[in-house]
Design an enzyme around this catalytic site. Structure first.
Site, short mmCIF file in Angstrom:
data_model
loop_
_atom_site.label_atom_id
_atom_site.label_comp_id
_atom_site.label_asym_id
_atom_site.label_seq_id
_atom_site.Cartn_x
_atom_site.Cartn_y
_atom_site.Cartn_z
N ASP A 165 8.07 -5.28 1.83
CA ASP A 165 8.01 -3.83 1.70
C ASP A 165 9.38 -3.18 1.66
O ASP A 165 10.29 -3.56 2.42
CB ASP A 165 7.21 -3.23 2.85
CG ASP A 165 5.76 -3.67 2.85
OD1 ASP A 165 5.27 -4.01 1.75
OD2 ASP A 165 5.13 -3.69 3.92
N GLU A 215 -5.86 0.04 -2.50
CA GLU A 215 -5.30 -0.95 -1.58
C GLU A 215 -4.97 -0.25 -0.27
O GLU A 215 -4.25 0.74 -0.27
CB GLU A 215 -3.99 -1.54 -2.12
CG GLU A 215 -4.13 -2.43 -3.32
CD GLU A 215 -2.76 -2.98 -3.73
OE1 GLU A 215 -1.85 -3.02 -2.87
OE2 GLU A 215 -2.60 -3.32 -4.91
#
Length: 276
Positions: A77, A66
């Site tokens: 995140d 990824e």
């Protein structure tokens, strides 16, 4: 780069699914294990280092890579990835770098390479244009954490046109109806979020992870990979007992920060149990 591609795990057979990502996961399944999926931010700490780190991942057992696209408001995140992407943006990151990185990794390896991106970045370029450029770079598809199937008509059409995988997220709070929609819309695999909150290495895997995977399988998903909080070989082994793939992000980004691509390779080998 060497003309000989880095294979990582066993290559897929001629009867494997047309999806690049599904083919890599199925190749891992044929070996009796869950696929190892590794996340790294594009361009961190610089473009060449991010490419080198991705290649180290494949050399040390990663089946799927990824590549995260830096974004100014990364709501999903955790602090490690936020800090990394903030540094990349501060040096003047360009979206073109993502396609260059994907191209470099796909030219040198047999791993499936996905991008992970908030959908605003795709929408800004245009779903068709983004999909075209990603496909031309050899990318397998994209993970879009903030996009739901109900609002993905343009993206679904673009990925169908260019043969790309599209990965949607299923969470512990997803209703059975929502899970069914996610499974129907996904191509490649379903991303099972193991806990509510932001990314980050944790001491133990959420007890919800197995339930999320089971719900997706029950809704017809052929491949379900678990992410968020995975940081040790014990986590990988635990998740691998019920999931089709295990996704590691924060731990690898911290390794890249602290020790460069070589440390990424060392940790990947430890996590995968298949060091070079």
């Amino acid at each position: 780069m060497s003309a000989e591609k880095i294979s990582g795990a066993a290559a897929s057979s001629s009867t494997a699914p047309s999806s690049k990502t599904a083919a890599r996961i199925e190749a891992a399944r044929a070996e009796g294990r869950a696929a190892f999926v590794g996340y790294l931010p594009a361009g961190y700490p610089d473009k060449e280092s991010s490419i080198a780190a991705a290649l180290e991942l494949v050399r040390n057992g990663a089946d799927v890579i990824e590549i995260g696209i830096p974004y100014s408001d990364p709501v999903m995140d955790g602090p490690v990835i936020q800090q990394a992407t903030t540094e990349v943006l501060a040096r003047g990151f360009r979206i073109d770098e993502v396609f260059e990185i994907v191209q470099a990794v796909t030219d040198a390896t047999e791993a499936a390479v996905l991008v992970m991106t908030y959908y605003n970045l795709i929408d800004r370029m245009g779903a068709e244009e983004f999909a075209r450029r990603l496909a031309e770079a050899g990318g397998a598809g994209a993970i879009t954490p903030d996009l739901i199937p109900d609002e993905a008509e343009d993206w679904i059409a673009a990925t169908e046109a260019h043969g790309l995988d599209r990965v949607f997220l299923s969470a512990p709070t997803s209703s059975p109806e929502r899970v069914a929609e996610i499974v129907q819309a996904s191509r490649g695999f379903v991303y099972a979020v193991s806990l509510m909150g932001v990314t980050g290495a944790r001491s133990e895997v959420s007890h919800a992870a197995e339930r999320v995977v089971r719900a997706a399988h029950d809704a017809g998903a052929e491949r379900v990979c678990v992410g968020l909080g995975v940081s040790t070989r014990a986590h990988v082994e635990e998740i691998g007992r019920y999931a089709d793939g295990v996704i590691v992000g924060t731990a690898l980004v911290a390794a890249l920060r602290d020790g460069g691509p070589e440390e990424v390779g060392r940790l990947a080998g430890e996590l995968s149990g298949r060091p070079a």
